[in-house]
Design an enzyme around this catalytic site. Structure first.
Site, PDB file in Angstrom:
ATOM      1  N   ASP A  23       0.884  -1.241  -0.002  1.00 49.89           N
ATOM      2  CA  ASP A  23       0.090   0.083  -0.074  1.00 49.89           C
ATOM      3  C   ASP A  23       0.841   1.363   0.039  1.00 49.89           C
ATOM      4  OD1 ASP A  23       0.742  -0.303   2.404  1.00 49.89           O
ATOM      5  OD2 ASP A  23      -0.909   0.041   3.789  1.00 49.89           O
ATOM      6  N   HIS A 227      23.270   2.869 -18.389  1.00 46.85           N
ATOM      7  CA  HIS A 227      22.245   3.131 -17.721  1.00 46.85           C
ATOM      8  C   HIS A 227      22.400   2.357 -16.176  1.00 46.85           C
ATOM      9  CE1 HIS A 227      19.492   5.188 -20.747  1.00 46.85           C
ATOM     10  NE2 HIS A 227      20.453   5.960 -20.287  1.00 46.85           N
ATOM     11  N   ASP A 244      26.194  10.481 -14.101  1.00 47.75           N
ATOM     12  CA  ASP A 244      25.312  10.994 -15.080  1.00 47.75           C
ATOM     13  C   ASP A 244      24.060  11.323 -14.101  1.00 47.75           C
ATOM     14  OD1 ASP A 244      23.164  11.550 -16.795  1.00 47.75           O
ATOM     15  OD2 ASP A 244      23.521   9.843 -18.112  1.00 47.75           O
ATOM     16  N   ASP A 255      20.114  17.483 -17.048  1.00 40.56           N
ATOM     17  CA  ASP A 255      20.933  16.149 -17.394  1.00 40.56           C
ATOM     18  C   ASP A 255      22.341  16.292 -17.550  1.00 40.56           C
ATOM     19  OD1 ASP A 255      21.463  13.616 -18.385  1.00 40.56           O
ATOM     20  OD2 ASP A 255      20.091  13.738 -20.056  1.00 40.56           O
ATOM     21  N   HIS A 334      25.317   5.183 -28.790  1.00 40.38           N
ATOM     22  CA  HIS A 334      24.149   6.212 -28.617  1.00 40.38           C
ATOM     23  C   HIS A 334      24.414   7.284 -29.219  1.00 40.38           C
ATOM     24  CE1 HIS A 334      26.320   8.720 -25.806  1.00 40.38           C
ATOM     25  NE2 HIS A 334      26.749   7.637 -25.086  1.00 40.38           N
ATOM     26  N   HIS A 338      19.501  14.508 -26.882  1.00 43.00           N
ATOM     27  CA  HIS A 338      17.802  14.413 -26.977  1.00 43.00           C
ATOM     28  C   HIS A 338      17.400  15.699 -26.508  1.00 43.00           C
ATOM     29  CE1 HIS A 338      18.287  13.766 -22.658  1.00 43.00           C
ATOM     30  NE2 HIS A 338      19.420  13.141 -22.888  1.00 43.00           N
ATOM     31  N   HIS A 345      14.170  13.078 -21.270  1.00 44.71           N
ATOM     32  CA  HIS A 345      14.117  12.865 -22.662  1.00 44.71           C
ATOM     33  C   HIS A 345      12.863  13.611 -23.335  1.00 44.71           C
ATOM     34  CE1 HIS A 345      16.818   9.058 -22.241  1.00 44.71           C
ATOM     35  NE2 HIS A 345      17.195  10.354 -21.985  1.00 44.71           N
ATOM     36  N   GLU A 368      26.147  14.803 -25.622  1.00 39.86           N
ATOM     37  CA  GLU A 368      26.395  13.918 -24.854  1.00 39.86           C
ATOM     38  C   GLU A 368      27.382  12.785 -25.205  1.00 39.86           C
ATOM     39  OE1 GLU A 368      23.622  11.072 -22.624  1.00 39.86           O
ATOM     40  OE2 GLU A 368      21.996  12.587 -23.456  1.00 39.86           O
ATOM     41  N   TYR A 372      32.995   4.140 -24.679  1.00 42.99           N
ATOM     42  CA  TYR A 372      33.226   2.947 -23.815  1.00 42.99           C
ATOM     43  C   TYR A 372      33.978   1.857 -24.217  1.00 42.99           C
ATOM     44  CZ  TYR A 372      29.264   6.143 -23.229  1.00 42.99           C
ATOM     45  OH  TYR A 372      28.366   7.367 -23.145  1.00 42.99           O
ATOM     46  N   ARG A 390      31.802   9.429 -20.662  1.00 46.20           N
ATOM     47  CA  ARG A 390      30.951  10.368 -21.238  1.00 46.20           C
ATOM     48  C   ARG A 390      31.064  11.892 -20.751  1.00 46.20           C
ATOM     49  NH1 ARG A 390      26.837   7.242 -20.704  1.00 46.20           N
ATOM     50  NH2 ARG A 390      25.726   8.029 -18.806  1.00 46.20           N
ATOM     51  N   GLU A 392      28.562  15.365 -20.855  1.00 44.07           N
ATOM     52  CA  GLU A 392      27.105  15.615 -21.110  1.00 44.07           C
ATOM     53  C   GLU A 392      26.742  17.282 -20.491  1.00 44.07           C
ATOM     54  OE1 GLU A 392      23.843  13.450 -19.636  1.00 44.07           O
ATOM     55  OE2 GLU A 392      22.526  14.141 -21.161  1.00 44.07           O
TER      56      GLU A 392
HETATM   57  N1  GLY Z   1      20.550  10.132 -18.276  1.00 46.96           N
HETATM   58  C1  GLY Z   1      19.958   9.545 -19.271  1.00 46.96           C
HETATM   59  C2  GLY Z   1      20.501  10.280 -20.507  1.00 46.96           C
HETATM   60  O1  GLY Z   1      21.638  11.139 -20.314  1.00 46.96           O
HETATM   61  O2  GLY Z   1      19.848  10.458 -21.581  1.00 46.96           O
HETATM   62 MN    MN Z   2      22.213  11.852 -18.805  1.00 52.28          MN
HETATM   63 MN    MN Z   3      20.973  12.867 -21.659  1.00 54.93          MN
END
Ligand code: GLY
Ligand code: MN
Ligand code: MN
Length: 422
Positions: A23, A227, A244, A255, A334, A338, A345, A368, A372, A390, A392
């Protein structure tokens, strides 16, 4: 309302509450399009828009005030609060929606609605539409046409107003400060979750309402998992850590990713990879501005990363051919970013009529790129294995070019080492 065809109605439902365990619920997250259109924060509510209606164009259905439920679960606006605090022209208890909405649907030609997003609400809406026929002894006509509301709202959401940009600037600043804190406190022996705690401490202490997504803190090879959210391992001297993490401030997300050495000093192989990723990111940002095509930045990251990996003997061959065959995807799997807004996103099409769209002032996006190198990759020299980087940032398209909203956290190796040494 200006975009709706005449004699139409729009219906927007609140997000359902989600159970986490028995609950107890997950923290409630409102449907972001409802937040965008009217800001009403409660579950079990429905927004109705009827342009040119004499008795009010914007109607909210919401939970009634209920002293007992409010004692247990928290404050409710009630219909009175919906009018007073959310500028609804009129508001009704959600329990009355079956009766009242039928009358509103009757005689309308079309319904604007986010089709297929909430299965249960889809069914209810179909029932209401069908039940319109029962009105006036079977003489009433239901709307005959459904139009996807997201199509209109998403385009609006893609271009941020000055007010929205102010909030996104703040969300970005808070997250930048949080990343600085993580850099300053990082030390070998710390656990990934401890850096997560420092980051999220900074978010909340500075007025953010939550992380915008589950924070990713990956030491060493964990950074290769895009992720990675377990955040359980111990950080080792000689490893990098990839963080991240972004926050949500007054419904807007930031982000940011930074990658830095756990002990404050890059090793030569880490530095070589790091500098490629940074160059890729800086080159991409140069290609963001009004009139420029969305995908140019992505293409720039692919070129710089491919060239860099060839230079380091990680990829072998001719750069154009390697790009054409997608050889970089083993290391950069990737795309460059975005849209960013109320959703991390965020909504908005990337292509129009199958062509990359062109930037306009007020758009916000992330840039970003990353490299890797799997710890299991036997095709590369051992010194590269397990390195993940990475970088970003959150970029606002302005009238003359673009602005980095997250520049408050260092990203050159010198700046990072300096901050960590201090
Ligand atoms: N943290 C997810 C992205 O960078 O898109
Ligand atoms: Mn991110
Ligand atoms: Mn991102």
């Amino acid at each position: 309302m200006a975009m709706m065809l005449p004699n139409s109605i729009a219906v927007i439902c609140a997000a359902p509450e989600k159970i986490r365990s028995k609950d107890t619920h997950y923290p409630y997250k409102q449907n972001t399009s409802l937040t965008y259109l009217c800001g009403f924060p409660e579950a079990e509510s429905v927004m109705v828009i009827m342009p040119d209606r004499d008795h009010g164009e914007f109607v909210l259905f919401c939970r009634d005030k209920d002293p007992l439920r409010e004692t247990w679960d928290g404050y409710r606006e009630g219909p009175e609060g919906a009018v007073k605090n959310f500028a609804a022209d009129d508001a009704f208890p959600i329990d009355d929606i079956d009766d009242i909405l039928l009358g509103m649907l009757e005689g309308k030609d079309r319904v604007y609605y986010a089709i297929g997003k909430e299965v249960e609400f889809d069914r209810k809406l179909m029932d209401w539409v069908n039940n319109v026929r029962t009105l006036r002894d079977g003489d009433a006509m239901p709307p005959g046409e459904f139009v996807d509301l997201d199509h209109l709202v998403n385009e609006m959401r893609l271009i941020k107003t000055a007010g929205e940009i102010k909030l996104m600037r703040r969300a970005s600043q808070i997250a930048a400060q949080a990343h600085c804190r993580a850099m300053q406190l990082s030390q070998p022996g710390f656990y990934e979750y401890q850096l997560q705690a420092e980051i999220e401490h900074e978010f909340m202490a500075r007025g953010a309402s939550a992380p915008a997504y589950t924070s990713i803190v990956g030491g060493g090879k964990n950074g290769c998992i895009l992720h990675y959210i377990e955040n359980r391992d111990q950080l080792k001297a000689g490893d990098l850590v990839l963080i991240d993490a972004g926050c949500e401030y007054k419904n807007y997300a930031s982000d940011i990713t930074r990658t830095f050495p756990v002990n404050g000093k890059f090793t030569p192989p880490q530095a070589a990879i790091y500098d490629i990723v940074l160059e890729a990111q800086l080159e991409a940002i140069k290609l963001i501005g009004p009139g420029l095509e969305y995908n140019l930045a992505n293409e720039a990251t692919i070129r710089v990363i491919t060239e860099g990996l060839v230079e380091l003997n990680i990829l072998h061959g001719e750069v154009d051919a390697l790009i054409a065959e997608g050889a970089y995807r083993e290391f950069y799997m990737h795309s460059a970013g975005h849209w960013l807004g109320m959703d991390v996103h965020d909504v908005g099409d990337y292509k129009i009529d199958n062509k990359w769209r062109v930037y306009e002032p007020g758009m916000v996006l992330t840039v970003e790129p990353g490299i890797y190198i799997s710890p299991d990759n036997k095709n590369v020299d051992a010194k590269w294995r397990g390195i993940a980087v990475r970088i970003e940032d959150d970029i606002l398209v302005t009238k003359t070019g673009c602005e980095d909203l997250t520049s408050g956290v260092p990203k050159t190796r010198d700046q990072i080492e300096l901050l960590m040494a201090g």
